[in-house]
Design an enzyme around this catalytic site. Structure first.
Site, mmCIF file in Angstrom:
data_model
loop_
_atom_site.group_PDB
_atom_site.id
_atom_site.type_symbol
_atom_site.label_atom_id
_atom_site.label_comp_id
_atom_site.label_asym_id
_atom_site.label_seq_id
_atom_site.Cartn_x
_atom_site.Cartn_y
_atom_site.Cartn_z
ATOM 1 N N TYR A 66 25.272 21.018 36.872
ATOM 2 C CA TYR A 66 25.753 21.600 35.610
ATOM 3 C C TYR A 66 25.196 23.007 35.423
ATOM 4 O O TYR A 66 25.861 23.885 34.883
ATOM 5 C CB TYR A 66 25.451 20.676 34.424
ATOM 6 C CG TYR A 66 26.486 19.588 34.331
ATOM 7 C CD1 TYR A 66 26.223 18.295 34.768
ATOM 8 C CD2 TYR A 66 27.784 19.877 33.889
ATOM 9 C CE1 TYR A 66 27.206 17.311 34.743
ATOM 10 C CE2 TYR A 66 28.771 18.912 33.872
ATOM 11 C CZ TYR A 66 28.475 17.621 34.298
ATOM 12 O OH TYR A 66 29.456 16.677 34.294
ATOM 13 N N HIS A 118 36.365 16.386 26.055
ATOM 14 C CA HIS A 118 35.366 16.029 27.072
ATOM 15 C C HIS A 118 34.041 16.749 26.879
ATOM 16 O O HIS A 118 33.227 16.865 27.814
ATOM 17 C CB HIS A 118 35.926 16.296 28.479
ATOM 18 C CG HIS A 118 37.136 15.476 28.794
ATOM 19 N ND1 HIS A 118 38.028 15.795 29.792
ATOM 20 C CD2 HIS A 118 37.630 14.351 28.217
ATOM 21 C CE1 HIS A 118 39.005 14.890 29.821
ATOM 22 N NE2 HIS A 118 38.787 14.005 28.886
ATOM 23 N N CYS A 126 19.622 14.831 23.339
ATOM 24 C CA CYS A 126 18.595 13.916 23.852
ATOM 25 C C CYS A 126 19.148 12.492 23.906
ATOM 26 O O CYS A 126 19.727 12.022 22.919
ATOM 27 C CB CYS A 126 17.377 13.965 22.929
ATOM 28 S SG CYS A 126 16.186 12.682 23.282
ATOM 29 N N ASN A 213 52.713 24.412 34.344
ATOM 30 C CA ASN A 213 51.784 24.034 35.405
ATOM 31 C C ASN A 213 52.207 24.685 36.718
ATOM 32 O O ASN A 213 53.380 25.048 36.883
ATOM 33 C CB ASN A 213 51.790 22.501 35.553
ATOM 34 C CG ASN A 213 50.422 21.981 35.967
ATOM 35 O OD1 ASN A 213 49.447 22.149 35.257
ATOM 36 N ND2 ASN A 213 50.352 21.382 37.144
HETATM 37 N N1 APR Z 1 48.209 27.871 35.935
HETATM 38 C C1 APR Z 1 48.747 26.651 35.595
HETATM 39 N N2 APR Z 1 48.383 25.471 36.197
HETATM 40 C C2 APR Z 1 47.469 25.551 37.179
HETATM 41 C C3 APR Z 1 46.890 26.785 37.604
HETATM 42 C C4 APR Z 1 47.307 27.977 36.930
HETATM 43 N N3 APR Z 1 46.819 29.169 37.255
HETATM 44 N N4 APR Z 1 46.004 26.521 38.617
HETATM 45 C C5 APR Z 1 46.038 25.166 38.823
HETATM 46 N N5 APR Z 1 46.918 24.585 37.959
HETATM 47 C C6 APR Z 1 47.241 23.155 37.811
HETATM 48 C C7 APR Z 1 47.132 22.331 39.083
HETATM 49 O O1 APR Z 1 48.374 22.355 39.764
HETATM 50 C C8 APR Z 1 46.801 20.931 38.553
HETATM 51 O O2 APR Z 1 47.992 20.183 38.296
HETATM 52 O O3 APR Z 1 46.272 22.607 36.938
HETATM 53 C C9 APR Z 1 46.110 21.216 37.212
HETATM 54 C C10 APR Z 1 44.602 20.912 37.175
HETATM 55 O O4 APR Z 1 44.443 19.525 37.316
HETATM 56 P P1 APR Z 1 42.981 18.883 37.501
HETATM 57 O O5 APR Z 1 42.207 19.668 38.478
HETATM 58 O O6 APR Z 1 43.201 17.438 37.762
HETATM 59 O O7 APR Z 1 42.280 19.127 36.087
HETATM 60 P P2 APR Z 1 42.480 18.331 34.702
HETATM 61 O O8 APR Z 1 43.848 17.762 34.571
HETATM 62 O O9 APR Z 1 42.010 19.213 33.634
HETATM 63 O O10 APR Z 1 41.418 17.118 34.887
HETATM 64 C C11 APR Z 1 41.238 16.242 33.813
HETATM 65 O O11 APR Z 1 39.412 15.169 34.947
HETATM 66 O O12 APR Z 1 37.676 15.557 36.352
HETATM 67 C C12 APR Z 1 37.995 15.224 35.060
HETATM 68 O O13 APR Z 1 36.835 15.578 33.028
HETATM 69 C C13 APR Z 1 37.491 16.259 34.065
HETATM 70 O O14 APR Z 1 38.643 17.271 32.192
HETATM 71 C C14 APR Z 1 38.774 16.898 33.534
HETATM 72 C C15 APR Z 1 39.800 15.792 33.726
#
Ligand code: APR
Length: 244
Positions: A66, A118, A126, A213
Site C-alpha cells: 500500500y 472500497h 486502528c 470502457n
Molecule cells: N478508459 C476507459 N476504460 C479503461 C481504460 C481507459 N483509459 N483503461 C482500462 N480501461 C478498462 C479496462 O478495459 C477494464 O475493463 O477499465 C476496466 C478496469 O477493470 P478492472 O481492472 O477489473 O478494475 P475495476 O473494475 O475497477 O475492479 C473492481 O476489483 O480488484 C478489485 O477492489 C478492486 O475496486 C477494484 C475492483
C-alpha cells in the site's frame, strides 16, 4: 465517436445523473488497473495482499504494498476524465459519483459528492479501537504502524475481498441509481459485486445506462449504449455536449 441522440438530449436536459467508476478511469493518470493482461492481479496475488487474514499473517508485506501504491498515486495527477466529472457535478442538480477506486483522484479533481465503495488509500484506522488516523507514515524502522491510543495495529481504510462495504455507502449508491435518469458506468470490468449491480439497478428503475470502457465487459449486453475508447477522451466530449 458516435453518440446517440438519446444520450445527447439526456446530457443536455436531465437533472439526475449517477456515475460508477473503476480503475480504468485512472489508467491514463498512470495508475495500473487490476485485471486484463497487464493488470495488477496478473502480477500479484490478491489473496496475499487484499484480504484481512493475509494482513494479519504478514502486515509488513501488505503495508509495503500500500505504501508503494500510495507513492505512485502521490506522483500522478487527475486526468481529463476526472475533471469532466467534477465539472458535470457543478452543472447537474442531482449528480452522484460512486467509485470503486481508492486513489482519491476524483476528490483531487474537485468532485465532492463522491461515494467511495472500497475505501480511500489516504485513510487508515486502528483494528483495536477503530480510531481513524490520517497520513500514516510507514518507514523501514516502522514497517507496521501502531495506534498511539491503544497500540493496536493500524490498517489501510481499504475494503478487502470478503469484507463488508462501509456502512450506508452502498445504500446511498443504490438510492442514487434508483432515482437517476442517466447512469454512466466508466472504466470498470463490472465483475466485482455489489458495485456491478448498480448499472442493473439503474436500468430496472428506468434509467438510460451508458458504458464507457476501453473494451466490452460483463455488462455490455445489459446497457443501452456502449462507447468504446479511453475515458480521458470520451468524457470531455460528453461534457462539451452538456455545455452546448
Ligand atoms: N478508459 C476507459 N476504460 C479503461 C481504460 C481507459 N483509459 N483503461 C482500462 N480501461 C478498462 C479496462 O478495459 C477494464 O475493463 O477499465 C476496466 C478496469 O477493470 P478492472 O481492472 O477489473 O478494475 P475495476 O473494475 O475497477 O475492479 C473492481 O476489483 O480488484 C478489485 O477492489 C478492486 O475496486 C477494484 C475492483
Amino acid at each position: 465517436m458516435n453518440i446517440s441522440h438519446k444520450l445527447r438530449s439526456l446530457l443536455q436536459n436531465t437533472e439526475s445523473i449517477c456515475v460508477l467508476t473503476g480503475a480504468g478511469i485512472s489508467a491514463e493518470s498512470g495508475v495500473e488497473t487490476f485485471r486484463g493482461s497487464n493488470g495488477l492481479w496478473s502480477k500479484l496475488k490478491p489473496e496475499e495482499l487484499a484480504n484481512f487474514d493475509a494482513f494479519m499473517r504478514n502486515p509488513e508485506l501488505v503495508w509495503e504494498w500500500y505504501n508503494y501504491r500510495k507513492e505512485i498515486i502521490h506522483h500522478v495527477k487527475p486526468n481529463p476524465a476526472h475533471f469532466a466529472l467534477a465539472r458535470l457535478q457543478e452543472m447537474v442538480k442531482d449528480f452522484t459519483l460512486v467509485t470503486q477506486n481508492v486513489d482519491n483522484l476524483h476528490r483531487r479533481a474537485g468532485s465532492t459528492n463522491v461515494l467511495e465503495l472500497h475505501g480511500n488509500i489516504e485513510r487508515s484506522y486502528c483494528i483495536g479501537c477503530g480510531k481513524f488516523v490520517a497520513n500514516v507514515e510507514v518507514s523501514l524502522e516502522n514497517k507496521v504502524p501502531h495506534c498511539q491510543s491503544c497500540n493496536g495495529i493500524i490498517r489501510p481504510d481499504i475494503v478487502w475481498f470478503g469484507e463488508m462495504l462501509p456502512e450506508g455507502v452502498f445504500e446511498a449508491a443504490t438510492e442514487a441509481a434508483d432515482r437517476c435518469e442517466l447512469f454512466l458506468t466508466i472504466g470498470t470490468s463490472a465483475v466485482v459485486y455489489p458495485a456491478a449491480n448498480l448499472p442493473i439497478t439503474a436500468r430496472k428503475h428506468g434509467a438510460y445506462v451508458v458504458e464507457i470502457n476501453l473494451e466490452r465487459t460483463e455488462i455490455s449486453h445489459t446497457v443501452h449504449e456502449t462507447l468504446l475508447g479511453k475515458a480521458g477522451e470520451i468524457l470531455p466530449q460528453l461534457l462539451k455536449i452538456k455545455e452546448e
